[in-house]
Write an enzyme that holds these catalytic residues in place. Structure first.
Site, PDB file in Angstrom:
ATOM      1  CB  VAL A   1      -1.088  -3.307   5.922  1.00 53.21           C
ATOM      2  CG1 VAL A   1      -2.081  -3.627   4.812  1.00 53.21           C
ATOM      3  CG2 VAL A   1      -1.135  -4.375   7.013  1.00 53.21           C
ATOM      4  CB  CYS A   2      -1.000  -0.688   2.044  1.00 52.19           C
ATOM      5  SG  CYS A   2      -1.430   0.292   0.598  1.00 52.19           S
ATOM      6  CB  THR A   3       1.819   3.285   1.568  1.00 55.04           C
ATOM      7  OG1 THR A   3       0.564   3.646   2.152  1.00 55.04           O
ATOM      8  CG2 THR A   3       1.680   3.170   0.063  1.00 55.04           C
TER       9      THR A   3
END
Length: 237
Positions: free
Chosen positions: A108-110
């Site tokens: 998720v995300c970075t």
């Protein structure tokens, strides 16, 4: 944990963004409630309390050694601490070793940057938070501006709230539309943002580059080779 269960391991580390893990965790805990074949486990290098980036303390239920063969791994993201974690060899080793037998490695995300640092994005399409998408190329990936992207055994989600969408997609993929819809209803995921959808055509992405570069230099100053490789991929005006 019984050998019959498929364990979904959520990896945590100091400084992560809580929603990156809590959103997908709630969805996939719902999957485990409806389909007992699955079990969720929050894992880390140790089980001590650790800070998040939002004032919330987090603690894992299990250590990496206690969950050596997860069925699925979910890696959340964040800002400076996540960039710093790209050089955490204990964390990266767990990701590499898990990937050898896991059905899916997800982020998720970075969190995608951690998968990339572990060498798991090489030659694959992937996404991450919109500010970092171009950086994925420095890690061998083909960047994609999509809500979630699956390429073989790797599934990556865009920024923060996109993790909920990714987890619902994953639940559907694993156990079908009916189960995924039951989970969505259970958590009442029916978003109506008060300001409407984001108009991406108005977002000055290169305008964020100075902040991102400073963040990278703070996190990776002691790792100049990796630092410069990432900075070189930042969007410029």
């Amino acid at each position: 944990m019984t050998t019959e269960q498929r364990t979904i391991a959520f990896v945590i580390y100091p400084g992560l963004t809580p929603l990156d893990i809590v959103g997908p965790l709630q969805v996939l805990a719902g999957l485990a409630a409806f389909v007992p074949e699955y079990r969720v486990a929050v894992v880390a290098a140790n089980t001590e309390k650790m800070p998040s980036d939002s004032g919330l303390l987090l603690a894992a239920e299990y250590t990496f050694d206690e969950v050596p063969d997860p069925f699925i791994v979910v890696v959340p993201g964040g800002m400076t601490p996540t960039l710093a974690a790209m050089t955490d060899e204990r964390l990266l080793r767990y990701l590499r070793e898990s990937a050898s037998g896991a059905h899916l490695m997800t982020s998720v995300c970075t969190g995608a940057l951690l998968l990339g640092a572990a060498g798991l994005l090489e030659g694959r399409r992937a996404t991450t938070h919109w500010m970092f998408v171009t950086v994925l190329a420095a890690l061998g990936a083909t960047p994609a501006r999509e809500r979630w992207v699956q390429d073989g055994p790797v599934l990556t989600a865009a920024g923060v709230a996109a993790g909920i969408d990714m987890a619902l997609h994953l639940a559907q993929q694993l156990e079908g539309e009916e189960v995924a819809r039951r989970i969505q209803t259970m958590i009442e995921y029916d978003p109506e943002p008060p300001l409407g959808s984001i108009d991406w055509s108005t977002v000055d992405i290169p305008g964020y580059t100075p902040v991102l570069e400073q963040t990278m230099r703070e996190a990776l100053g002691e790792h100049p080779e990796l630092l410069e490789k990432l900075v070189a991929r930042l969007p410029r005006g």
